[in-house]
Structure formats: C-alpha cells, structure tokens
Design a protein around this motif. Structure first.
Motif, PDB file in Angstrom:
ATOM      1  N   PHE A 167       0.854  -1.183   0.000  1.00  0.00           N
ATOM      2  CA  PHE A 167       0.000   0.000   0.000  1.00  0.00           C
ATOM      3  C   PHE A 167       0.893   1.237   0.000  1.00  0.00           C
ATOM      4  O   PHE A 167       2.065   1.175   0.373  1.00  0.00           O
ATOM      5  CB  PHE A 167      -0.937   0.020   1.213  1.00  0.00           C
ATOM      6  N   GLN A 168       0.333   2.337  -0.439  1.00  0.00           N
ATOM      7  CA  GLN A 168       1.030   3.617  -0.444  1.00  0.00           C
ATOM      8  C   GLN A 168       0.510   4.478   0.699  1.00  0.00           C
ATOM      9  O   GLN A 168      -0.642   4.362   1.102  1.00  0.00           O
ATOM     10  CB  GLN A 168       0.793   4.346  -1.779  1.00  0.00           C
ATOM     11  N   LEU A 169       1.358   5.353   1.193  1.00  0.00           N
ATOM     12  CA  LEU A 169       0.946   6.266   2.245  1.00  0.00           C
ATOM     13  C   LEU A 169       0.137   7.416   1.660  1.00  0.00           C
ATOM     14  O   LEU A 169       0.506   7.969   0.622  1.00  0.00           O
ATOM     15  CB  LEU A 169       2.170   6.864   2.944  1.00  0.00           C
ATOM     16  N   PRO A 170      -0.930   7.809   2.324  1.00  0.00           N
ATOM     17  CA  PRO A 170      -1.607   9.046   1.916  1.00  0.00           C
ATOM     18  C   PRO A 170      -0.631  10.220   2.064  1.00  0.00           C
ATOM     19  O   PRO A 170       0.270  10.178   2.915  1.00  0.00           O
ATOM     20  CB  PRO A 170      -2.764   9.180   2.914  1.00  0.00           C
ATOM     21  N   LEU A 171      -0.815  11.243   1.282  1.00  0.00           N
ATOM     22  CA  LEU A 171       0.100  12.377   1.276  1.00  0.00           C
ATOM     23  C   LEU A 171       0.289  12.973   2.666  1.00  0.00           C
ATOM     24  O   LEU A 171       1.424  13.256   3.078  1.00  0.00           O
ATOM     25  CB  LEU A 171      -0.415  13.451   0.307  1.00  0.00           C
ATOM     26  N   ALA A 172      -0.777  13.169   3.423  1.00  0.00           N
ATOM     27  CA  ALA A 172      -0.663  13.792   4.748  1.00  0.00           C
ATOM     28  C   ALA A 172       0.193  12.944   5.693  1.00  0.00           C
ATOM     29  O   ALA A 172       1.029  13.484   6.427  1.00  0.00           O
ATOM     30  CB  ALA A 172      -2.046  14.026   5.351  1.00  0.00           C
ATOM     31  N   LEU A 173       0.022  11.646   5.679  1.00  0.00           N
ATOM     32  CA  LEU A 173       0.810  10.772   6.547  1.00  0.00           C
ATOM     33  C   LEU A 173       2.275  10.764   6.113  1.00  0.00           C
ATOM     34  O   LEU A 173       3.183  10.832   6.941  1.00  0.00           O
ATOM     35  CB  LEU A 173       0.232   9.357   6.550  1.00  0.00           C
ATOM     36  N   ARG A 174       2.520  10.721   4.817  1.00  0.00           N
ATOM     37  CA  ARG A 174       3.905  10.759   4.311  1.00  0.00           C
ATOM     38  C   ARG A 174       4.583  12.062   4.728  1.00  0.00           C
ATOM     39  O   ARG A 174       5.717  12.055   5.212  1.00  0.00           O
ATOM     40  CB  ARG A 174       3.922  10.599   2.791  1.00  0.00           C
ATOM     41  N   GLU A 175       3.893  13.186   4.588  1.00  0.00           N
ATOM     42  CA  GLU A 175       4.484  14.467   4.941  1.00  0.00           C
ATOM     43  C   GLU A 175       4.663  14.605   6.455  1.00  0.00           C
ATOM     44  O   GLU A 175       5.578  15.289   6.908  1.00  0.00           O
ATOM     45  CB  GLU A 175       3.677  15.619   4.349  1.00  0.00           C
ATOM     46  N   PHE A 176       3.832  13.950   7.237  1.00  0.00           N
ATOM     47  CA  PHE A 176       4.027  13.914   8.682  1.00  0.00           C
ATOM     48  C   PHE A 176       5.367  13.250   9.004  1.00  0.00           C
ATOM     49  O   PHE A 176       6.157  13.769   9.785  1.00  0.00           O
ATOM     50  CB  PHE A 176       2.867  13.160   9.347  1.00  0.00           C
ATOM     51  N   TYR A 177       5.626  12.103   8.373  1.00  0.00           N
ATOM     52  CA  TYR A 177       6.904  11.415   8.574  1.00  0.00           C
ATOM     53  C   TYR A 177       8.074  12.256   8.070  1.00  0.00           C
ATOM     54  O   TYR A 177       9.132  12.293   8.698  1.00  0.00           O
ATOM     55  CB  TYR A 177       6.913  10.057   7.886  1.00  0.00           C
ATOM     56  N   LEU A 178       7.898  12.933   6.931  1.00  0.00           N
ATOM     57  CA  LEU A 178       8.965  13.791   6.399  1.00  0.00           C
ATOM     58  C   LEU A 178       9.279  14.936   7.358  1.00  0.00           C
ATOM     59  O   LEU A 178      10.430  15.335   7.508  1.00  0.00           O
ATOM     60  CB  LEU A 178       8.554  14.372   5.038  1.00  0.00           C
ATOM     61  N   ALA A 179       8.268  15.457   8.025  1.00  0.00           N
ATOM     62  CA  ALA A 179       8.444  16.612   8.909  1.00  0.00           C
ATOM     63  C   ALA A 179       8.960  16.234  10.281  1.00  0.00           C
ATOM     64  O   ALA A 179       9.878  16.871  10.799  1.00  0.00           O
ATOM     65  CB  ALA A 179       7.120  17.370   9.041  1.00  0.00           C
ATOM     66  N   VAL A 180       8.374  15.210  10.905  1.00  0.00           N
ATOM     67  CA  VAL A 180       8.690  14.928  12.320  1.00  0.00           C
ATOM     68  C   VAL A 180       8.868  13.449  12.628  1.00  0.00           C
ATOM     69  O   VAL A 180       8.905  13.053  13.785  1.00  0.00           O
ATOM     70  CB  VAL A 180       7.610  15.529  13.252  1.00  0.00           C
ATOM     71  N   GLY A 181       9.015  12.625  11.628  1.00  0.00           N
ATOM     72  CA  GLY A 181       9.100  11.183  11.830  1.00  0.00           C
ATOM     73  C   GLY A 181      10.291  10.692  12.616  1.00  0.00           C
ATOM     74  O   GLY A 181      10.315   9.559  13.076  1.00  0.00           O
TER      75      GLY A 181
END
Length: 141
Positions: free
Chosen positions: A41-55
C-alpha cells in the motif's frame, strides 16, 4: 510532489519545543521508501508528509500516543493502523480503500470491542488537534 501539509507539521517543533525545525527532525524520502519496502500500500500524502516533517522526533512520535514508524504500519480490519494510545485501549487508522485520498478521515478502534468509530476529521486535522491537546499549557494562573 506537492507539499500540502509539510509546513504545518514542521511547525510542531517550534510551537511545542521552542526550537527551530531541523532536517533531522523528519525522515528523508529515501528512509521512508526503505521502511515501506515490501508493503502493498502507499501512504496518503498527509501521513507521508508527517513522517517527512517529524518522523524522527521521538518527543512527537511518542507524545502521549504512539505513532507507528513506517515499517510498523499494517492493514487490519480494512484500516491502515498508524497510532495507538499508551494503554493500548484504542488504535487509530484510516480506511484502506481511502489511501489515495491526500488527507483521509481518521477512525478509532476500541480494541476491547473491535468497533470502529469515525473521528470526523482528517489526518492533518486530527494530528494538529492532538498535539494542541497534549502540549497545551495547563499552568494557567
């Protein structure tokens, strides 16, 4: 890639930790891709950007509730699970058939009963509200 949520998630660091956001606060795109290797499965954009920002920011990823690292994500009961409370009474997820939506609606499962209930808000709304609640100043004079 369009960055719709990245700045809002990056703003969590200065808002709650009196520190500037640094690149090492988040995961790199390559790190996310590596951690997601083998997932179907692919990550929804918001979840991916959450990880990019503060993961990579432990104080955020484990603030009262525990956000799962990308390699821990799983689909169960038709939901992509991503968050659990410290007592493991509740798990939060998003419907697996909605993962192509950039900012899907969040659902909460009562783990004892296995029942899902909509949080009636999107991932980004829920996350920003969660941190406001977790870090709100309770020392009002």
């Amino acid at each position: 890639m369009t960055e719709l949520f990245l700045d809002k998630f990056r703003a969590l660091v200065p808002a709650y930790f009196d520190d500037q956001w640094e690149e090492e606060d988040g995961l790199s795109p390559a790190e996310i891709d590596e951690l997601m290797e083998g997932k179907d499965f692919q990550l929804p954009l918001a979840l991916r950007e959450f990880y990019l920002a503060v993961g990579a920011t432990e104080d955020i990823m484990e603030a009262f509730h525990f956000f799962w690292d990308p390699d821990e994500l799983e689909i169960e009961d038709g939901f992509l699970l991503f968050l659990e409370d410290e007592d493991e009474q509740y798990t939060w997820g998003m419907r697996a058939d909605q993962l192509s939506v950039p900012d899907p609606i969040i659902w909460r499962r009562n783990n004892a009963r296995g029942e899902w209930q909509s949080e009636e808000g999107t991932f980004s709304e829920y996350v920003l509200d969660l941190f406001e609640w977790v870090f709100e100043d309770t020392d009002e004079d």
